[in-house]
Design an enzyme around this catalytic site. Structure first.
Site, PDB file in Angstrom:
ATOM      1  N   LEU A   1       0.765  -1.071   0.118  1.00  0.00           N
ATOM      2  CA  LEU A   1       0.080   0.052  -0.119  1.00  0.00           C
ATOM      3  C   LEU A   1       0.903   1.284  -0.074  1.00  0.00           C
ATOM      4  O   LEU A   1       0.336   2.266  -0.302  1.00  0.00           O
ATOM      5  CB  LEU A   1      -0.968   0.113   1.122  1.00  0.00           C
ATOM      6  N   GLY A   2       2.170   1.034   0.410  1.00  0.00           N
ATOM      7  CA  GLY A   2       3.093   2.440   0.382  1.00  0.00           C
ATOM      8  C   GLY A   2       4.350   2.038   1.183  1.00  0.00           C
ATOM      9  O   GLY A   2       4.474   1.067   1.814  1.00  0.00           O
TER      10      GLY A   2
ATOM     11  N   ASP B   1       4.173  15.215  11.824  1.00  0.00           N
ATOM     12  CA  ASP B   1       4.131  14.901  10.569  1.00  0.00           C
ATOM     13  C   ASP B   1       2.640  15.190   9.782  1.00  0.00           C
ATOM     14  O   ASP B   1       2.379  14.361   9.033  1.00  0.00           O
ATOM     15  CB  ASP B   1       4.832  13.911   9.907  1.00  0.00           C
TER      16      ASP B   1
ATOM     17  N   GLY C   1      10.039   1.914   6.465  1.00  0.00           N
ATOM     18  CA  GLY C   1       8.940   0.817   6.788  1.00  0.00           C
ATOM     19  C   GLY C   1       7.963   0.610   5.469  1.00  0.00           C
ATOM     20  O   GLY C   1       8.157   1.605   4.674  1.00  0.00           O
TER      21      GLY C   1
ATOM     22  N   VAL D   1       4.064  -0.658   4.246  1.00  0.00           N
ATOM     23  CA  VAL D   1       2.772  -0.954   4.418  1.00  0.00           C
ATOM     24  C   VAL D   1       1.923  -1.937   3.476  1.00  0.00           C
ATOM     25  O   VAL D   1       1.922  -1.535   2.309  1.00  0.00           O
ATOM     26  CB  VAL D   1       1.984   0.250   4.850  1.00  0.00           C
TER      27      VAL D   1
ATOM     28  N   GLY E   1       8.035   3.889   2.884  1.00  0.00           N
ATOM     29  CA  GLY E   1       8.725   5.068   3.126  1.00  0.00           C
ATOM     30  C   GLY E   1       9.915   4.514   3.502  1.00  0.00           C
ATOM     31  O   GLY E   1      10.431   3.410   3.256  1.00  0.00           O
TER      32      GLY E   1
ATOM     33  N   LYS F   1       2.139  -2.607   8.892  1.00  0.00           N
ATOM     34  CA  LYS F   1       3.250  -1.966   8.640  1.00  0.00           C
ATOM     35  C   LYS F   1       4.287  -2.785   8.949  1.00  0.00           C
ATOM     36  O   LYS F   1       4.322  -3.236  10.199  1.00  0.00           O
ATOM     37  CB  LYS F   1       3.118  -0.623   9.082  1.00  0.00           C
TER      38      LYS F   1
END
Length: 304
Positions: free
Chosen positions: A23-24, A139, A29, A31, A26, A45
């Site tokens: 899903l994404g 953030d 980490g 997800v 960074g 995550k």
């Protein structure tokens, strides 16, 4: 994190969840969408494998889990399960079937009228709950607000820090340029006021489709945050006044999250010092607003 890709190399099963797709991703980490045996879906995550042997990073990950557990589940993606002590630490949260605020505005356009006001109140409520739990997010940005069918959720506490007494000490510049408060950019001691500044920047983006402190380069954006004025587009009325109070360069003059929520619900504007009684946009018998900071000739919230 609504854009998906094929599953990248990672454990195919984590705890009770089978990982199906990414899903994404960074810096620390990734997800994944996970599905439990009973059909429950979760956003799982995982700390990147190359960080799993770093004791300090594992402590940060465990702190993220603990911080998120302290916050009321109605305003964030609720934690379903976690194992920060696993060989590859992981945390599973409620899967939000909806886009990020950033993607929604980019695809559908800015929020306006009652929809914008609902977004403002819902996200301010989430902020109040986060701060009541003793956490500073640090953030808050459009990419970290998911638009669930039953309301927005704040996500990603990966760089949040628990509040010790009234503030935390910044170990460096951490956050997203354009949404960080001046004191955050300057590496000063941080309080929950940084999130209030970020909240106002998020609302400007939601209403205009542009960053409040946009510029051609990162240096230009930083300079504008530190000494320039925000671009609030066609915003007007009490919401504009409240946003401008939250974008005050001096964190001591910004309203705290409970006061922010009060002003949004009451339709009032925080006083310049952030402490004095609120002022309301009063209407004369002719239907125009009497002069007051943040009050325009109409209380209608407009955005382009």
């Amino acid at each position: 994190m609504d854009e998906t890709t094929d599953l990248t190399p990672a454990p195919r099963a984590v705890g009770p969840y089978t990982l199906t797709r990414s899903l994404g991703r960074g810096g620390f980490g990734e997800v994944f969408l996970g599905e439990a045996g009973d059909g429950t879906r979760a956003a799982v995550k995982l700390l990147h494998a190359n960080w799993s042997g770093d004791a300090d990073m594992r402590r940060r990950f465990a702190a993220e889990v603990e911080q998120a557990r302290r916050v009321s589940g109605f305003c964030i993606a609720e934690i379903l399960a976690a194992d920060p002590d696993a060989a590859q630490p992981w945390i599973a949260t409620e899967f939000i079937d909806g886009p990020t605020l950033h993607r929604a505005v980019t695809v559908e356009g800015p929020r306006t009228g009652a929809e914008l006001q609902r977004l403002a109140i819902a996200t301010a409520t989430a902020l109040a709950a986060i701060h009541a739990a003793g956490v500073v997010h640090r953030d808050l940005k459009p990419d970290n607000i998911m638009l669930a069918p039953d309301g927005p959720r704040v996500i990603d506490f990966g760089i949040a820090r628990a509040v010790e007494s009234t503030s935390v000490t910044a170990s460096g510049i951490v956050g997203t340029v354009g949404y960080m408060a001046p004191e955050q950019l300057e590496g000063m001691r941080l309080t929950a006021a940084v999130d209030v500044f970020s909240w106002a920047s998020v609302l400007v983006f939601a209403a205009t489709g542009r960053d409040a402190f946009h510029g051609p380069t990162q240096a230009a954006r930083i300079a504008r945050v530190l000494s320039g004025e925000p671009d609030t587009g066609d915003l007007s009325g009490p919401l504009l006044g409240t946003i401008l109070a939250c974008l005050d360069k001096n964190p001591k003059r910004r309203p705290d999250a409970p006061a922010l929520l009060h002003h949004l619900v009451a339709g009032t504007v925080p006083a310049p010092d952030g402490q004095a009684p609120a002022r309301t946009c009063h209407r004369s018998s002719g239907g125009t607003s009497s002069p007051s900071r943040g009050c325009a000739s109409s209380s209608t919230i407009r955005a382009r």
